[in-house]
Design a protein around this motif. Structure first.
Motif, PDB file in Angstrom:
ATOM      1  N   ASP A 194       7.280  43.577   4.433  1.00  0.00           N
ATOM      2  CA  ASP A 194       6.624  44.572   5.279  1.00  0.00           C
ATOM      3  C   ASP A 194       7.130  45.991   5.035  1.00  0.00           C
ATOM      4  OD1 ASP A 194       5.084  42.624   6.441  1.00  0.00           O
ATOM      5  OD2 ASP A 194       6.397  42.350   8.186  1.00  0.00           O
ATOM      6  N   LYS A 195       8.289  46.151   4.422  1.00  0.00           N
ATOM      7  CA  LYS A 195       8.867  47.478   4.245  1.00  0.00           C
ATOM      8  C   LYS A 195       9.112  47.869   2.794  1.00  0.00           C
ATOM      9  CE  LYS A 195      11.279  47.389   8.717  1.00  0.00           C
ATOM     10  NZ  LYS A 195      12.600  47.492   9.397  1.00  0.00           N
ATOM     11  N   GLU A 196       9.166  46.904   1.898  1.00  0.00           N
ATOM     12  CA  GLU A 196       9.502  47.179   0.501  1.00  0.00           C
ATOM     13  C   GLU A 196       8.374  46.714  -0.414  1.00  0.00           C
ATOM     14  OE1 GLU A 196      14.335  46.637   0.470  1.00  0.00           O
ATOM     15  OE2 GLU A 196      13.101  44.814   0.468  1.00  0.00           O
ATOM     16  N   ASP A 197       8.264  47.365  -1.564  1.00  0.00           N
ATOM     17  CA  ASP A 197       7.321  46.890  -2.566  1.00  0.00           C
ATOM     18  C   ASP A 197       8.051  46.637  -3.876  1.00  0.00           C
ATOM     19  OD1 ASP A 197       7.485  49.412  -3.888  1.00  0.00           O
ATOM     20  OD2 ASP A 197       5.936  50.205  -2.576  1.00  0.00           O
ATOM     21  N   LEU A 198       7.344  45.979  -4.802  1.00  0.00           N
ATOM     22  CA  LEU A 198       7.992  45.561  -6.039  1.00  0.00           C
ATOM     23  C   LEU A 198       8.365  46.750  -6.914  1.00  0.00           C
ATOM     24  CD1 LEU A 198       8.972  43.068  -7.487  1.00  0.00           C
ATOM     25  CD2 LEU A 198       6.699  42.788  -8.494  1.00  0.00           C
ATOM     26  N   ALA A 199       7.671  47.874  -6.725  1.00  0.00           N
ATOM     27  CA  ALA A 199       8.041  49.082  -7.460  1.00  0.00           C
ATOM     28  C   ALA A 199       9.472  49.494  -7.155  1.00  0.00           C
ATOM     29  CB  ALA A 199       7.086  50.218  -7.109  1.00  0.00           C
ATOM     30  N   GLY A 200       9.948  49.131  -5.959  1.00  0.00           N
ATOM     31  CA  GLY A 200      11.321  49.463  -5.581  1.00  0.00           C
ATOM     32  C   GLY A 200      12.343  48.821  -6.494  1.00  0.00           C
ATOM     33  N   LEU A 201      11.982  47.712  -7.146  1.00  0.00           N
ATOM     34  CA  LEU A 201      12.909  47.073  -8.085  1.00  0.00           C
ATOM     35  C   LEU A 201      13.130  47.986  -9.290  1.00  0.00           C
ATOM     36  CD1 LEU A 201      14.572  44.565  -8.859  1.00  0.00           C
ATOM     37  CD2 LEU A 201      12.502  43.656  -9.951  1.00  0.00           C
ATOM     38  N   ALA A 202      12.042  48.543  -9.811  1.00  0.00           N
ATOM     39  CA  ALA A 202      12.164  49.472 -10.938  1.00  0.00           C
ATOM     40  C   ALA A 202      12.944  50.711 -10.528  1.00  0.00           C
ATOM     41  CB  ALA A 202      10.776  49.865 -11.440  1.00  0.00           C
ATOM     42  N   THR A 203      12.706  51.186  -9.309  1.00  0.00           N
ATOM     43  CA  THR A 203      13.417  52.368  -8.820  1.00  0.00           C
ATOM     44  C   THR A 203      14.899  52.081  -8.652  1.00  0.00           C
ATOM     45  OG1 THR A 203      11.415  53.055  -7.651  1.00  0.00           O
ATOM     46  CG2 THR A 203      13.469  54.104  -7.006  1.00  0.00           C
ATOM     47  N   ARG A 204      15.208  50.930  -8.066  1.00  0.00           N
ATOM     48  CA  ARG A 204      16.608  50.579  -7.838  1.00  0.00           C
ATOM     49  C   ARG A 204      17.371  50.442  -9.156  1.00  0.00           C
ATOM     50  NH1 ARG A 204      18.749  46.298  -3.421  1.00  0.00           N
ATOM     51  NH2 ARG A 204      17.703  47.877  -2.145  1.00  0.00           N
ATOM     52  N   LEU A 205      16.710  49.895 -10.174  1.00  0.00           N
ATOM     53  CA  LEU A 205      17.354  49.709 -11.470  1.00  0.00           C
ATOM     54  C   LEU A 205      17.208  50.938 -12.370  1.00  0.00           C
ATOM     55  CD1 LEU A 205      16.255  46.014 -12.185  1.00  0.00           C
ATOM     56  CD2 LEU A 205      18.478  46.812 -11.350  1.00  0.00           C
TER      57      LEU A 205
END
Length: 238
Positions: free
Chosen positions: A127-138
């Motif tokens: 509800d708060k995160e999307d998969l794009a956040g994985l690329a951003t985090r890495l």
């Protein structure tokens, strides 16, 4: 070592095909390769557990090989958006759990690593995160697969704008012809490609025509001839 996140202008635009072809191209050059599919829905049951066709295709292009669970640590059976599949399964997916699940595979030295997303750039993870956040985090440069069909100019530009808004560089884009009719008029087809090249903030890494092959491995090998390997931002500066 070079690691990239592969996304697309939508679902079924050829992210896995392009990723496998790029890994096959790297293997032709004697490089070690790793293809990861962190989250996959639409998996089928096997005696070894749930398996996803896209993840299996990526696993086949990994050299040296890795166990399936490292390639695809989160798998769901229903062919629906991953966050909905997780909800049905009573599981919680977070960026913390995903990055932790990928850590063992990413710890292995590799010349080219491709992490393939699910659907497009803004696919929800919860509800708060999307998969794009994985690329951003890495902090990964992104490769955008553009499904070449009517409407692709708008879709590609919006995806590129979202990637840039998240602070990540577009390492390049790949055109994948989905609709043969889109290329019937060669003049208009080339004009569409020129428009993409003009407006997308990254180099074209290749344009793949419609290809037929007897197996995913043969398809990847055929696609490899149409692609160039991406460069990291550091490599571009040297």
């Amino acid at each position: 070592m070079a690691t990239f996140f592969v996304t697309g202008t939508g679902t079924d635009v050829g992210k896995t095909f392009v990723s496998c072809a790029m890994l096959a191209r790297a293997r032709e050059q004697g490089l070690t390769t790793l293809g990861l599919k962190p989250v996959a829905s639409g998996c089928h049951a096997t005696p070894q557990g749930l398996r996803n066709a896209d993840a299996l295709a990526l696993q086949a292009q990994c050299h040296p090989g890795l166990p399936y669970e490292r390639i695809n640590p989160v798998a769901f059976a229903p062919p629906i958006a991953p966050h909905l599949a997780a909800r049905q399964a009573g599981q919680e997916m977070t960026l913390d759990t995903l990055t932790g699940a990928l850590a063992p595979a990413l710890a292995e030295p590799c010349d080219l690593t491709l992490i393939e997303g699910a659907g497009g750039w803004r696919v929800p993870l919860n509800d708060k995160e999307d998969l794009a956040g994985l690329a951003t985090r890495l902090a990964l440069p992104v490769i955008l697969v553009v499904g070449l069909e009517l409407g692709c100019l708008n879709q590609a530009r919006l995806a590129a704008e979202a990637i840039r808004a998240d602070g990540l560089p577009l390492a390049g884009w790949v055109g994948n012809l989905l609709d043969a009719d889109f290329a019937v008029d060669g003049t208009i087809y080339r004009a569409n490609l020129a428009t993409l090249d003009q407006h997308l903030p990254g180099p074209c890494l290749g344009v793949v025509p419609r290809l037929d092959a007897a197996s995913p491995a043969a398809l990847a090998q055929s696609g490899a001839a149409h692609l160039a390997l991406p460069c990291t931002p550091d490599e571009e500066r040297t």
